[in-house]
Design an enzyme around this catalytic site. Structure first.
Site, mmCIF file in Angstrom:
data_model
loop_
_atom_site.group_PDB
_atom_site.id
_atom_site.type_symbol
_atom_site.label_atom_id
_atom_site.label_comp_id
_atom_site.label_asym_id
_atom_site.label_seq_id
_atom_site.Cartn_x
_atom_site.Cartn_y
_atom_site.Cartn_z
ATOM 1 N N ASP A 93 -50.712 46.251 -7.629
ATOM 2 C CA ASP A 93 -51.888 45.950 -6.599
ATOM 3 C C ASP A 93 -52.077 44.500 -6.912
ATOM 4 O O ASP A 93 -53.182 44.106 -7.063
ATOM 5 C CB ASP A 93 -53.097 46.805 -6.951
ATOM 6 C CG ASP A 93 -54.304 46.788 -6.064
ATOM 7 O OD1 ASP A 93 -53.861 46.152 -4.958
ATOM 8 O OD2 ASP A 93 -55.188 47.512 -5.941
ATOM 9 N N ARG B 49 -57.733 39.324 -4.976
ATOM 10 C CA ARG B 49 -59.245 40.112 -5.304
ATOM 11 C C ARG B 49 -58.935 40.749 -6.669
ATOM 12 O O ARG B 49 -60.073 41.058 -7.187
ATOM 13 C CB ARG B 49 -59.336 41.244 -4.340
ATOM 14 C CG ARG B 49 -58.225 42.139 -3.965
ATOM 15 C CD ARG B 49 -58.459 43.194 -3.097
ATOM 16 N NE ARG B 49 -57.208 44.121 -2.929
ATOM 17 C CZ ARG B 49 -56.214 43.998 -2.386
ATOM 18 N NH1 ARG B 49 -56.133 42.626 -1.791
ATOM 19 N NH2 ARG B 49 -55.065 44.572 -2.495
ATOM 20 N N ASN B 50 -57.828 41.039 -6.983
ATOM 21 C CA ASN B 50 -57.761 41.699 -8.457
ATOM 22 C C ASN B 50 -57.482 40.711 -9.703
ATOM 23 O O ASN B 50 -56.721 41.064 -10.802
ATOM 24 C CB ASN B 50 -56.611 42.815 -8.229
ATOM 25 C CG ASN B 50 -57.058 43.980 -7.543
ATOM 26 O OD1 ASN B 50 -58.398 44.155 -7.375
ATOM 27 N ND2 ASN B 50 -56.163 44.744 -6.761
#
Length: 472
Positions: free
Chosen positions: A313, A317-318
């Site tokens: 992932d 955004r992470n």
């Protein structure tokens, strides 16, 4: 069998706030008894090196190993290019202020950063087979002190002489995990939720406070308790407990008793990288700063690569961003340790536009599928937060990719940077670079200055060898 003796000297004063913590003055000497975690168990030594019997925990970022380069005021160990620039441009530093930082890049061990009026120049410090340091083929030095003294009288670049070490800010113990020992499970009453920072499918994230040893600002991820979420909670915390790197989010504690579950981590002041890139501060970043962010992420992912861990992932955004634009990879809810070089998952809960084609089509995840995701993340960085594949729906994406199509380069993105993206997006996973390869590629895109003597013919090294002393 004898064990090595680790001796350290303190660089600042420290006043302990509990019985477990040892207070000390700058220049005190210690023998390390246990160096696990952020707080080390040490014994204070007398001036003659004899043991005092006075033991306690000390913050490891106040310590420098005796007899090593760590003791030097100009040595800053792990520091990114952007951190070096921000520090050198602070008040108190002038033209010629400098620091040396560790580099784990291919081909050189250290980097020298020096202020030149209102900018900062970076120089590679190379080391030959005999262990001698040099910036060019003209001058070689048996230790870093000799190199520094030389460039205080001979210019590094036109008009640039080294003067004084960069002002070194005293660290704070609140930068570290507040627990001096490995005690992950903590009572819920120690934590106080404050403002909400964001939410996901199964969790919400808050800024909060740890009210234990001292009042420390932390990030608290809350996960509502049910069977599925409990598995997610256990999986994510298990990963975070085993991983330790400056570019990965640090786990502080967990609360698995009561509802909801808590995952307590360090708090990064600037939030997630996507919002940062889309904001005013992101708009002002130059190419060097953007590449530094990419390089930090690659460093963290290379660490995961060595652990045979696939993140699954990886996206802007992470990634969280803190002071001096330090970057930390976060959100390990989908991460897995892989065996036999592959992890297979049929889950539909995937970040579609960041996922490699072989994972979209067959659920096959490898270390090279994370490399594909990094290529998408690099696109996000260079475009300052544009959503990938604009105008293409998830349902159309796999066909688009199988036809050989790839995103065009972001506006104002150089061919060299775009080629790194294209390498990450090779259809055959085996033809994609490793994260170790990407460390080299990204660093080669960064701007390092040639020293003033680089264009001059090299001198004989014979006169330097007479000065050989133990390296410090």
């Amino acid at each position: 069998m004898s064990h090595p003796t680790y001796r350290y000297v303190s660089q600042w004063d420290f006043k302990g706030s509990t019985r477990q913590e040892l207070s000390f003055k700058a220049g005190d000497h210690f023998q390390a008894l246990d160096r696990s975690g952020d707080w080390w168990l040490v014994e204070k030594l007398r001036a003659d090196g004899s043991r005092t019997g006075e033991k306690g925990f000390v913050p490891n970022n106040y310590m420098a190993e005796e007899g090593t380069v760590e003791e030097q005021p100009w040595f800053f160990r792990d520091l990114s290019r952007t951190e070096a620039v921000n520090l050198l441009l602070k008040r108190g530093n002038t033209t010629g202020s400098f620091l040396i930082r560790v580099s784990d890049k291919q081909g050189f061990v250290y980097a020298l950063s020096a202020r030149s009026q209102n900018s900062v120049k970076h120089f590679r410090i190379l080391q030959d087979e005999q262990g001698e340091y040099h910036l060019n083929a003209s001058n070689f030095f048996v230790d870093l002190n000799k190199l520094i003294e030389f460039y205080k009288v001979k210019p590094l670049a036109k008009g640039l002489l080294l003067t004084s070490p960069c002002v070194k800010d005293e660290p704070t113990d609140t930068d570290l995990n507040p627990l001096p020992v490995d005690e992950w499970e903590r009572p819920r009453e120690e934590f106080e939720l404050a403002q909400k920072l964001g939410s996901g499918n199964f969790s919400q994230v808050y800024e909060g406070y740890w009210l234990g040893r001292v009042k420390v600002r932390v990030a608290i991820k809350t996960i509502n308790q049910d069977v599925t979420n409990q598995e997610t909670f256990v999986r994510e915390t298990t990963f975070l407990k085993t991983l330790r790197h400056r570019n990965l989010l640090s786990l502080y504690a967990v609360c698995s008793v009561g509802n909801p579950f808590y995952i307590i981590t360090e708090l990064l002041a600037k939030g997630d990288l996507l919002k940062f890139l889309q904001g005013s501060e992101g708009e002002e970043l130059n190419l060097d700063a953007l590449l530094d962010i990419a390089g930090q992420i690659v460093d963290g992912m290379h660490y995961l690569e060595t652990k045979n861990c696939v993140h699954r992932d990886l996206a802007a955004r992470n990634v969280l961003i803190g002071q001096n634009n330090i970057c930390k990879i976060a959100d390990f809810g989908l991460a897995r340790f892989i065996k036999d070089d592959m992890y297979v998952s049929r889950s539909k809960e995937i970040p579609y536009k960041w996922t490699a084609p072989e994972a979209l089509a067959y659920g096959r995840y490898t270390l090279k599928s994370d490399v594909w995701s990094f290529g998408i993340l690099l696109y996000e960085i260079m475009s300052r937060g544009i959503i990938p594949y604009p105008g293409i729906q998830n349902s159309e994406l796999l066909c688009y990719l199988k036809q050989g199509h790839r995103m065009a380069a972001p506006q104002n993105c150089s061919d060299k940077v775009y080629n790194v993206m294209l390498d990450c997006w090779m259809e055959n996973p085996q033809k994609r670079p490793t994260f170790n390869d990407l460390k080299i590629n990204i660093d080669n895109l960064a701007n390092y200055e040639p020293s003033e003597e680089s264009i001059k013919p090299p001198k004989s090294k014979g006169w330097i060898k007479k000065l050989r002393k133990p390296v410090i």
